[in-house]
Design a protein around this motif. Structure first.
Motif, short mmCIF file in Angstrom:
data_model
loop_
_atom_site.label_atom_id
_atom_site.label_comp_id
_atom_site.label_asym_id
_atom_site.label_seq_id
_atom_site.Cartn_x
_atom_site.Cartn_y
_atom_site.Cartn_z
N UNK A 1 0.84 -1.20 0.00
CA UNK A 1 0.00 0.00 0.00
C UNK A 1 0.87 1.24 0.00
N UNK A 2 0.48 2.20 -0.85
CA UNK A 2 1.34 3.35 -1.11
C UNK A 2 0.94 4.60 -0.33
N UNK A 3 1.39 5.76 -0.85
CA UNK A 3 1.18 7.05 -0.17
C UNK A 3 -0.29 7.40 -0.03
N UNK A 4 -0.56 8.47 0.71
CA UNK A 4 -1.95 8.93 0.88
C UNK A 4 -2.50 9.35 -0.49
N UNK A 5 -1.67 10.01 -1.30
CA UNK A 5 -2.12 10.46 -2.62
C UNK A 5 -2.51 9.30 -3.52
N UNK A 6 -1.85 8.15 -3.34
CA UNK A 6 -2.15 6.98 -4.18
C UNK A 6 -3.52 6.39 -3.84
N UNK A 7 -4.09 6.83 -2.71
CA UNK A 7 -5.43 6.34 -2.32
C UNK A 7 -6.54 7.28 -2.80
N UNK A 8 -6.16 8.31 -3.58
CA UNK A 8 -7.15 9.26 -4.10
C UNK A 8 -7.88 8.68 -5.31
N UNK A 9 -9.21 8.79 -5.30
CA UNK A 9 -10.02 8.31 -6.42
C UNK A 9 -10.54 9.46 -7.27
N UNK A 10 -10.54 10.66 -6.71
CA UNK A 10 -11.02 11.81 -7.47
C UNK A 10 -10.69 13.08 -6.71
N UNK A 11 -10.56 14.19 -7.43
CA UNK A 11 -10.37 15.45 -6.72
C UNK A 11 -10.90 16.60 -7.56
N UNK A 12 -11.18 17.71 -6.88
CA UNK A 12 -11.59 18.91 -7.61
C UNK A 12 -10.62 20.03 -7.25
N UNK A 13 -10.34 20.88 -8.26
CA UNK A 13 -9.47 22.00 -7.97
C UNK A 13 -9.91 23.25 -8.72
N UNK A 14 -9.65 24.39 -8.08
CA UNK A 14 -9.93 25.68 -8.70
C UNK A 14 -8.68 26.05 -9.49
N UNK A 15 -8.85 26.28 -10.79
CA UNK A 15 -7.70 26.58 -11.64
C UNK A 15 -7.51 28.10 -11.75
N UNK A 16 -6.50 28.49 -12.53
CA UNK A 16 -6.07 29.90 -12.56
C UNK A 16 -7.15 30.89 -12.98
N UNK A 17 -8.13 30.45 -13.79
CA UNK A 17 -9.19 31.39 -14.21
C UNK A 17 -10.38 31.38 -13.25
N UNK A 18 -10.20 30.66 -12.13
CA UNK A 18 -11.27 30.62 -11.12
C UNK A 18 -12.31 29.54 -11.37
N UNK A 19 -12.13 28.75 -12.44
CA UNK A 19 -13.12 27.70 -12.70
C UNK A 19 -12.79 26.43 -11.93
N UNK A 20 -13.82 25.61 -11.72
CA UNK A 20 -13.66 24.38 -10.93
C UNK A 20 -13.49 23.19 -11.87
#
Length: 439
Positions: free
Chosen positions: A135-154
């Motif tokens: 079993x790997x790092x905490x990030x390797x257990x991620x199944x999905x994520x959302x992020x706000x990019x430079x233009x403010x969009x999600x």
């Protein structure tokens, strides 16, 4: 409890106190919409934007003279999907709160690091990990994520949606956008039996392959100036639960590992010549013990003695040679090192800039007590690590730059091309990212 400090002058300091920044303003958005608006306003004002968690990074990854985003209001569990085996959490949720909330729901992450003060987004963005054969790092257990990019969009991403962003953003060092929520893979809570015991350096290194193969989670600490190590094996167990007794736990974890250790380090900092003697005593202070408990109570431990740290991932097969070279270097030098060297492992993963990207890895972490000069030790250690194509932890002290990373990460260009697309104006840039990713 936040471990960051905001002075009256608006100065931000990290946990170890070795990084400071003076942002123009700090924003604590209460929603994703407010965060998007803060990013757009920063762009209008011509300012850079960085999000900061609890300041557990020893690098200036989160430092900015622009807008500092504090995610403490973006916390809590959004959704638990028992059928899919996932939990979605807000980015500012501390790992400690996530672990406790999951345990109440009868769930757990598969693996975790030993510090639980960090926010989930800070921990994953820098590649925080524990130790594991499978079993790997905490990030390797991620199944999905959302992020706000430079233009403010999600932007929402997973293996199916925006997969090229997903491959990179799980460990994005804050370069691609500001993470607002993470979906982790979870499983029904289980028990781990931990077996801690002293072992000599020669025995651990001679038997390392066997110890690694026979245990789900193996790690050890070597005490410089001695031939002594403390080993820890964590394996799944059918039970019954046998937690550490309150008094025994307090003596080992609080009194010896934090209280006495703090005093020993203060003495060592004042009189460096006493360090080898203190190391011999410390390395024998912790006795063998076995206990069985739920994962976060076994994987994580309190860390109250503040330090500065460098950690490199080397190919797993290079571990024993690297460690022997490190020991030989310390033995020949006039260095006085009062903190143990920590060794852990991780399987290969498929995250673009993960320290375990595409190769089975072993981690060697060197520490120095806060306030003690660490440069000579870290420089000598780094020379050994880089000779073995080591990859430094993104949140820990190192001197490497983009040119070096382009050689040790086969997919480095893939990450920088994605950054050019998502953040062409470097809204999320800072001096650290300019050094490690190029301009």
């Amino acid at each position: 409890m936040s471990t960051t400090v905001s002075g009256k002058s608006g100065t931000w300091r990290n946990w170890a106190g070795n990084v400071t920044a003076r942002p123009v303003r700090e924003v604590a958005p209460a929603s994703v919409e407010e965060l998007s608006a803060a990013v757009r306003k920063a762009a209008d004002d011509g300012l850079k934007v960085k999000a900061v968690g609890t300041g557990h990074s020893f690098t200036a990854a989160a430092a900015t003279d622009g807008v500092l985003i504090r995610p403490q209001l973006l916390t809590g569990i959004r959704k638990i999907d028992r059928e899919a085996g996932t939990v979605t959490v807000e980015a500012g949720t501390p790992l400690k709160r996530l672990n406790m909330a999951l345990a109440r729901e009868g769930l757990s992450l598969t693996n975790m690091g030993d510090i639980m003060e960090q926010t989930v987004s800070g921990a994953t963005s820098t590649g925080t990990h524990g130790t594991g054969r499978d079993s790997a790092s905490i990030a390797a257990q991620i199944k999905g994520l959302e992020l706000v990019t430079a233009d403010g969009s999600l932007l929402t991403c997973s293996e199916k949606e925006n997969p090229e962003v997903f491959a990179a953003a799980r460990i994005g060092i804050g370069a691609l956008g500001i993470v607002t929520a993470i979906t982790f893979s979870v499983e029904p809570v289980f028990l781990l039996t931990a077996r801690e015991e002293p072992m000599t350096f020669d025995k651990v290194t001679a038997d390392f392959d066997e110890l690694f193969t026979e245990n789900e989670h193996f790690e050890f600490y070597w005490f410089p100036h001695t031939g002594n190590c403390n080993t820890k094996r964590n394996n799944r167990s059918a039970g019954p639960e046998k937690p550490i007794g309150q008094i025994g736990g307090w003596i080992e974890d609080e009194f010896l590992s934090n209280g006495v250790f703090q005093v020993a380090n203060l003495v060592g900092r004042a009189v460096p010549a006493t360090i080898p003697t203190i190391a011999k005593i410390s390395s024998r202070a912790l006795s063998a013990r076995t206990y069985t408990d739920i994962p976060y109570k076994v994987f994580t431990s309190p860390r109250r003695v503040r330090f500065v740290e460098m950690e490199y991932a080397v190919p797993r097969e290079a571990l024993v040679d690297t460690l022997r070279e490190l020991k030989a270097m310390v033995d020949r030098s006039t260095l006085r090192v009062s903190f143990p060297v920590e060794v852990r492992t991780a399987p290969a993963d498929d995250i673009t800039l993960s320290t375990a990207s595409g190769r089975e890895s072993a981690y060697i972490a060197v520490h120095m007590f806060r306030g003690t000069p660490y440069q000579a030790y870290f420089t000598a250690a780094e020379r050994i690590f880089t000779a073995h194509e080591g990859r430094p932890h993104w949140g820990k002290v190192h001197t490497r730059d983009a040119e070096y990373f382009s050689k040790v990460y086969p997919r480095f260009g893939e990450f920088t091309a994605l950054r050019d697309r998502l953040d062409p104006d470097r809204r999320f840039g800072n001096d650290y990212l300019r050094r490690v990713l190029g301009s």
